[in-house]
Design a protein around this motif. Structure first.
Motif, mmCIF file in Angstrom:
data_model
loop_
_atom_site.group_PDB
_atom_site.id
_atom_site.type_symbol
_atom_site.label_atom_id
_atom_site.label_comp_id
_atom_site.label_asym_id
_atom_site.label_seq_id
_atom_site.Cartn_x
_atom_site.Cartn_y
_atom_site.Cartn_z
ATOM 1 N N ARG A 41 -4.519 -3.977 -46.459
ATOM 2 C CA ARG A 41 -4.163 -3.958 -45.036
ATOM 3 C C ARG A 41 -2.685 -3.616 -44.870
ATOM 4 O O ARG A 41 -2.306 -2.820 -44.006
ATOM 5 C CB ARG A 41 -4.476 -5.307 -44.399
ATOM 6 N N ALA A 42 -1.808 -4.210 -45.691
ATOM 7 C CA ALA A 42 -0.369 -3.946 -45.603
ATOM 8 C C ALA A 42 -0.071 -2.478 -45.919
ATOM 9 O O ALA A 42 0.732 -1.836 -45.230
ATOM 10 C CB ALA A 42 0.396 -4.862 -46.541
ATOM 11 N N ASN A 43 -0.724 -1.937 -46.948
ATOM 12 C CA ASN A 43 -0.501 -0.534 -47.307
ATOM 13 C C ASN A 43 -0.983 0.414 -46.201
ATOM 14 O O ASN A 43 -0.317 1.401 -45.880
ATOM 15 C CB ASN A 43 -1.196 -0.195 -48.619
ATOM 16 N N LEU A 44 -2.132 0.123 -45.613
ATOM 17 C CA LEU A 44 -2.656 0.961 -44.537
ATOM 18 C C LEU A 44 -1.756 0.879 -43.303
ATOM 19 O O LEU A 44 -1.478 1.891 -42.661
ATOM 20 C CB LEU A 44 -4.091 0.554 -44.183
ATOM 21 N N ASN A 84 -14.805 8.301 -49.429
ATOM 22 C CA ASN A 84 -14.989 7.668 -50.738
ATOM 23 C C ASN A 84 -13.764 6.888 -51.213
ATOM 24 O O ASN A 84 -13.292 7.044 -52.325
ATOM 25 C CB ASN A 84 -15.370 8.701 -51.801
ATOM 26 N N GLY A 85 -13.208 6.047 -50.348
ATOM 27 C CA GLY A 85 -12.076 5.214 -50.732
ATOM 28 C C GLY A 85 -10.724 5.881 -50.590
ATOM 29 O O GLY A 85 -9.698 5.241 -50.798
ATOM 30 N N VAL A 86 -10.684 7.158 -50.251
ATOM 31 C CA VAL A 86 -9.421 7.861 -50.037
ATOM 32 C C VAL A 86 -9.189 7.941 -48.532
ATOM 33 O O VAL A 86 -9.989 8.513 -47.797
ATOM 34 C CB VAL A 86 -9.442 9.274 -50.659
ATOM 35 N N VAL A 87 -8.081 7.336 -48.088
ATOM 36 C CA VAL A 87 -7.775 7.283 -46.658
ATOM 37 C C VAL A 87 -6.596 8.204 -46.370
ATOM 38 O O VAL A 87 -5.614 8.215 -47.102
ATOM 39 C CB VAL A 87 -7.450 5.839 -46.227
ATOM 40 N N THR A 88 -6.715 8.979 -45.304
ATOM 41 C CA THR A 88 -5.661 9.888 -44.879
ATOM 42 C C THR A 88 -5.223 9.512 -43.475
ATOM 43 O O THR A 88 -6.058 9.351 -42.586
ATOM 44 C CB THR A 88 -6.160 11.344 -44.887
ATOM 45 N N ILE A 135 -5.567 -7.020 -37.067
ATOM 46 C CA ILE A 135 -6.048 -5.719 -36.606
ATOM 47 C C ILE A 135 -4.869 -4.752 -36.555
ATOM 48 O O ILE A 135 -3.794 -5.100 -36.086
ATOM 49 C CB ILE A 135 -6.711 -5.847 -35.222
ATOM 50 N N ILE A 136 -5.087 -3.532 -37.040
ATOM 51 C CA ILE A 136 -4.081 -2.484 -36.979
ATOM 52 C C ILE A 136 -4.391 -1.631 -35.753
ATOM 53 O O ILE A 136 -5.486 -1.084 -35.644
ATOM 54 C CB ILE A 136 -4.095 -1.606 -38.246
ATOM 55 N N VAL A 184 -8.175 -0.576 -36.214
ATOM 56 C CA VAL A 184 -8.646 -0.484 -37.592
ATOM 57 C C VAL A 184 -8.716 -1.897 -38.147
ATOM 58 O O VAL A 184 -7.762 -2.674 -38.023
ATOM 59 C CB VAL A 184 -7.698 0.376 -38.458
ATOM 60 N N THR A 185 -9.861 -2.239 -38.750
ATOM 61 C CA THR A 185 -10.012 -3.543 -39.390
ATOM 62 C C THR A 185 -10.472 -3.340 -40.825
ATOM 63 O O THR A 185 -11.141 -2.361 -41.143
ATOM 64 C CB THR A 185 -11.042 -4.417 -38.636
ATOM 65 N N LEU A 186 -10.097 -4.284 -41.677
ATOM 66 C CA LEU A 186 -10.500 -4.257 -43.076
ATOM 67 C C LEU A 186 -11.337 -5.489 -43.364
ATOM 68 O O LEU A 186 -10.993 -6.603 -42.922
ATOM 69 C CB LEU A 186 -9.270 -4.241 -43.992
ATOM 70 N N HIS A 187 -12.430 -5.309 -44.107
ATOM 71 C CA HIS A 187 -13.339 -6.405 -44.425
ATOM 72 C C HIS A 187 -13.606 -6.429 -45.925
ATOM 73 O O HIS A 187 -13.793 -5.383 -46.547
ATOM 74 C CB HIS A 187 -14.658 -6.243 -43.663
#
Length: 178
Positions: A69-72, A21-25, A8-9, A50-53
């Protein structure tokens, strides 16, 4: 099961995540970073977590899950704290100085090397033999530091050149060494 992808971040105070649409800021006190992620990875923001699934357990999805997850996480750390790489110059007459945003290096060549700071990167020269590369994007900080190091990487006999602070340079024995 991806150990990194399932972590978890936690968002520090002042950091906001928005997606479209897949672009995260990611916006924070140091600035703003935007990155495009794979649309198969679902990013859920619940308050300060923040969680990624991933949709399935295929090998491709597992690799994308951990990398995303590492990039985020790097984006979150970058906009809240920033990243820094320290370099040191070893050698007689080797020195660095700043001219505006340009880093000017004297490295024992017939000319001086000049490195223009990329967008979002700042150079700091505390003394003539130490350089700091700082910014919010971890990739750009690492690439810029590696480029500066490549101008005169440490040679194997005396260890002269540009090296990361704390880097161990293995020296070879000379012709008379036994």
């Amino acid at each position: 099961m991806s150990r990194i992808g399932n972590k978890i971040i936690t968002l520090p105070a002042g950091v906001e995540i928005s997606q479209n649409n897949g672009v995260v800021t990611a916006k924070g006190p140091k600035g703003e970073l935007t990155r495009e992620f794979n649309t198969n990875i679902e990013i859920r923001v619940d308050g300060t977590e923040v969680t990624l699934h991933r949709p399935n357990d295929s090998k491709e999805m597992k690799t994308i899950h951990g990398t995303s997850r590492a990039n985020l996480n790097n984006m979150v750390v970058g906009v809240s704290e920033g990243f820094k790489k320290d370099l040191e110059l070893k050698g007689v007459g080797y020195r660095a100085q700043l001219q505006g945003t340009k880093l000017v290096l004297s490295l024992g060549k017939s000319h001086q090397d000049e490195v223009e700071a990329p967008e979002g990167i700042t150079f700091t020269v505390a003394n003539p033999t130490s350089i700091s590369v700082e910014g919010i994007n971890k990739e750009v900080v690492g690439q810029t530091a590696a480029f500066v190091r490549s101008l005169r990487s440490p040679e194997p006999y005396k260890g002269k050149g540009i090296r990361y602070v704390g880097e161990y340079v293995r020296l070879k024995e000379g012709k008379t060494g036994k």
